[in-house]
Design an enzyme around this catalytic site. Structure first.
Site, PDB file in Angstrom:
ATOM      1  CD  GLU A 124      -2.988  -1.076   0.078  1.00 52.95           C
ATOM      2  OE1 GLU A 124      -3.058  -0.017  -0.400  1.00 52.95           O
ATOM      3  OE2 GLU A 124      -3.420  -2.364  -0.231  1.00 52.95           O
TER       4      GLU A 124
ATOM      5  CB  CYS B  89      -1.181   7.219   1.481  1.00 54.39           C
ATOM      6  SG  CYS B  89      -2.703   6.322   1.900  1.00 54.39           S
TER       7      CYS B  89
END
Length: 476
Positions: A220, A254
């Protein structure tokens, strides 16, 4: 001594902890669904009990972090995910019957989901609770044991995480602390699966290390997530969504908007609206109690260096407030809007991960789409516009890990939808059923009764059987 009571100081101790967790798994390789649910319920209760401690510890680690960012960004989504998993786990784990076809009749085919073994999870500092506990809880739901490597940037939160995974839970998840060198050693362990959340650059090293053991990985990562503003837009509403996405957790997310692609004719209106909203909601700037700090001095210096580099290359830096926009001592930074950007500037090459927003103008929508497609696939892509056909056109002609229309960040909170990147922004998915599948091995299971009537024909290479099979399957 329980695993979660220790702090790893060497590679040998790390291997010892891995071996002990492997022993736990070998002794009980398949946890009943009831046992998994009991563990998840215990985890949820402990998480809620420790809420105040997590809020205080997270604020210490950041220098100052709002309770909003910890509760709404860490505690709430983690609790929701665990609750969703508890509700749906029996269905996810149920054996899935598949069609056997005539060639396998009268046998039956099914897919069963079995635990992989000992899973390694490396969590980041920006959401130190959610991005640790959500993958751990999902791995436990799939029946695995876990070694959790936490970030060295959040030592106070790490101590609360150790409390969280104490008692019985420590037999299922061990919390590991250590510097960057330990992360390298950690990723070389022969895990059944390795899950990493962090930067693309580090993700490459993690994947290379895992390849030595043929360990499957879920990465991720991040990247530069764009916002595309179309002609058919309510600019003030778009500015609200962008500001929320950029200022939550001080942009240290993110999937935070990294830059905005806006029609040239709307740039002034967008900047004006962003500045007005910032003055309204963050009127005290870095002195306000609703603004989370940048995690540490290093990252603060990185952000200010990006701004200085952009200015040296001709960018305009717009500060919504005349003062209280920066505090180096407390590593606090207010919103900085950057216009007149170009590709030579570092802030257009690196993921910003802070309260800096770059503005890129375009003349035609096709130019904006080309701009996105000429760069690595982002983790998130946001569209601000009211025309459904235009929005669908952008969706169909771009690639990204996640996609949201007239919103930011919130797509990540969908419990029943997968989350993951694409290309440089990540590999694999988790959240919901996809998370359970990530941490499970889908086992092809063929079930035949006491005798397979075709075996004699197969052993004798019967010509009649071959003729029948060719007629069934090898026709144009």
């Amino acid at each position: 001594m329980r695993l979660s009571d220790t702090v790893t100081a060497s590679a040998s101790e790390l291997k010892t902890q891995f071996d002990e967790m492997q022993r736990h798994f070998d002794e009980q390789p398949y946890l009943t669904i009831a046992k998994r649910i009991q563990l998840l319920k215990s985890l949820k209760r402990a998480l809620l009990t420790l809420e105040a401690e997590f809020v205080a510890a997270s604020s210490k680690d950041f220098g100052y972090r709002t309770a909003f960012d910890t509760v709404l960004g860490d505690i709430l989504p983690t609790t929701k995910t665990i609750s969703h998993t508890i509700t749906h786990l029996p269905k996810w784990a149920k054996e899935s019957p598949r069609k056997a076809g005539l060639s396998l009749a009268p046998s039956k085919v099914a897919v069963s989901y079995q635990p992989k073994g000992v899973v390694g999870i490396i969590s980041p500092w920006n959401y130190p609770i959610q991005l640790a506990v959500v993958p751990v809880s999902t791995a436990i739901a799939a029946g695995n044991r876990v070694l959790l490597k936490v970030s060295e940037f959040t030592p106070h939160t790490n101590q609360v995480l150790k409390k969280l995974f104490s008692g019985e839970l420590s037999d299922y998840c061990a919390v590991i602390e250590g510097e960057a060198q330990l992360s390298q050693q950690f990723s070389h362990l022969p895990f059944a699966h390795l899950f990493f959340t962090g930067s693309t650059a580090v993700g490459r090293h993690i994947m290379a290390a895992a390849s030595n053991n043929l360990t499957p990985v879920t990465l991720e990562l991040g990247g530069k997530s764009p916002v595309v503003i179309t002609d058919q837009v309510d600019i003030d509403k778009a500015a609200k969504a962008i500001l929320f996405g950029k200022m939550t957790n001080a942009g240290q997310i993110c999937v935070a908007p990294d830059y905005v692609l806006v029609p040239e004719k709307l740039q002034h209106q967008l900047v004006k609206s962003l500045c007005g909203l910032y003055k309204k909601h963050y009127k005290l700037g870095v002195e306000g109690k609703n603004l989370t700090s940048v995690i540490n001095d290093h990252h603060f210096a990185r952000l200010t260096d990006l701004l200085a580099d952009a200015q040296q290359h001709g960018a305009q830096i717009i500060k919504p407030l005349e003062e209280n926009q920066s505090d180096a001592h407390k590593h606090r930074l207010g919103l900085h809007i950057v216009t007149d950007v170009n590709d030579q500037m570092k802030l257009m090459q690196e993921e910003l991960f802070g309260p800096i927003l770059a503005i890129v103008t375009y003349q035609q929508l096709s130019h904006a789409i080309d701009y996105i497609n000429q760069r690595p696939q982002p983790l998130a892509l946001y569209i601000m516009g009211q025309n459904r056909q235009t929005n669908a056109h952008i969706q169909q002609h771009t690639q990204s890990g996640t996609f949201a229309i007239n919103d930011t960040l919130m797509q990540v909170t969908a419990d029943d939808a997968p989350f993951g990147g694409l290309g440089p922004s990540g590999m694999g998915n988790y959240h919901g059923r996809e998370g359970f599948l990530t941490f499970s091995h889908a086992r092809n299971t063929l079930k035949t009764g006491g005798f397979n009537p075709k075996l004699n024909l197969l052993l004798s290479q019967n010509k009649l059987l071959m003729k029948a099979l060719k007629w069934l399957y090898l026709r144009p």
